[in-house]
Design a protein around this motif. Sequence first.
Motif, PDB file in Angstrom:
ATOM      1  N   ARG A 160      -3.247   3.572  -3.562  1.00 44.27           N
ATOM      2  CA  ARG A 160      -3.442   2.194  -4.010  1.00 44.27           C
ATOM      3  C   ARG A 160      -4.448   2.141  -5.156  1.00 44.27           C
ATOM      4  NH1 ARG A 160      -7.781  -0.930  -2.189  1.00 44.27           N
ATOM      5  NH2 ARG A 160      -9.200   0.077  -0.754  1.00 44.27           N
ATOM      6  N   SER A 199       5.857   0.116   2.085  1.00 47.26           N
ATOM      7  CA  SER A 199       4.663   0.974   2.064  1.00 47.26           C
ATOM      8  C   SER A 199       3.541   0.437   2.935  1.00 47.26           C
ATOM      9  CB  SER A 199       4.151   1.122   0.631  1.00 47.26           C
ATOM     10  OG  SER A 199       3.557  -0.088   0.176  1.00 47.26           O
ATOM     11  N   THR A 201       0.997  -1.241   2.160  1.00 46.65           N
ATOM     12  CA  THR A 201      -0.330  -1.091   1.553  1.00 46.65           C
ATOM     13  C   THR A 201      -0.924  -2.431   1.141  1.00 46.65           C
ATOM     14  OG1 THR A 201       0.697  -0.720  -0.608  1.00 46.65           O
ATOM     15  CG2 THR A 201       0.119   1.236   0.707  1.00 46.65           C
ATOM     16  N   ILE A 226      -7.212   1.614   3.697  1.00 52.49           N
ATOM     17  CA  ILE A 226      -6.636   2.708   2.922  1.00 52.49           C
ATOM     18  C   ILE A 226      -7.462   2.917   1.666  1.00 52.49           C
ATOM     19  CG2 ILE A 226      -4.578   3.566   1.736  1.00 52.49           C
ATOM     20  CD1 ILE A 226      -2.924   1.673   3.464  1.00 52.49           C
TER      21      ILE A 226
END
Length: 243
Positions: A160, A199, A201, A226
């Motif tokens: 990310r 994903s 994210t 993350i």
Amino acid sequence: MSPAQRSTPAHEPATAELAVSTVIFALHTEADAALPSLWLPLVRRTREPFQGQWALPGGWLPVDEELGKAAARTLNETTGLTPKYLEQLYTFGALDRSPGRRVVSVVYWALVQSDEAARTAEGENVRWFPADDLPELAFDHNLIVDYALWRLRTKLEYSRIAHAFLGETFTLAQLREVHEAVLQRPIDPANFRRTLEASKTVIATDEYLAGTPHRPPRLYRFDSTIDPADLGPLGRATPGKAS
């Protein structure tokens, strides 16, 4: 043979010098461009070697300063930037990279938002350039930028890291624009949304972007559990690691 001659053999190598440099990327949008692009600041060298040529911001490493702190300090002194994302990129130490002396450079890379980039102390000796269209730089700095671009484009696919170009919240269109700028190609919005949702994210917020002429788009944020990039076991102890 004298003691002095015995203590200094003719084949003894010279001591290498250690320096730090930083590659800083920011998004830049030109009025006539189809896509935003990556730009970076360079500094003009005021002494030999390569006097008058553009180079990456950097400086010598003091014996009493940590690498990450030295990279952040030299970057701030030359450009006025204090990026939130600062990661060690690579160590460049080719024998012929600096005329007349052995210099090993520990290179960091930084990502900054457009509004921070606009506050850079530009002048005669500090200027922003398009990362994919640079002049001939001092030392091996063209190679360093090429490597940094490769790393950024590779990391974008599995981390990310795009977070460093954005605020705490953003629209999916703004995030897609970052990916298009880094990869330098258009991305289908529907496919991008599906890939991003798979994903996991990003997290949808209850907020919407204000001031738009049509239906306001939803704002998202990255999952804070993350890390922006996978730095491995060294990431917890590396000065300059993004938070």
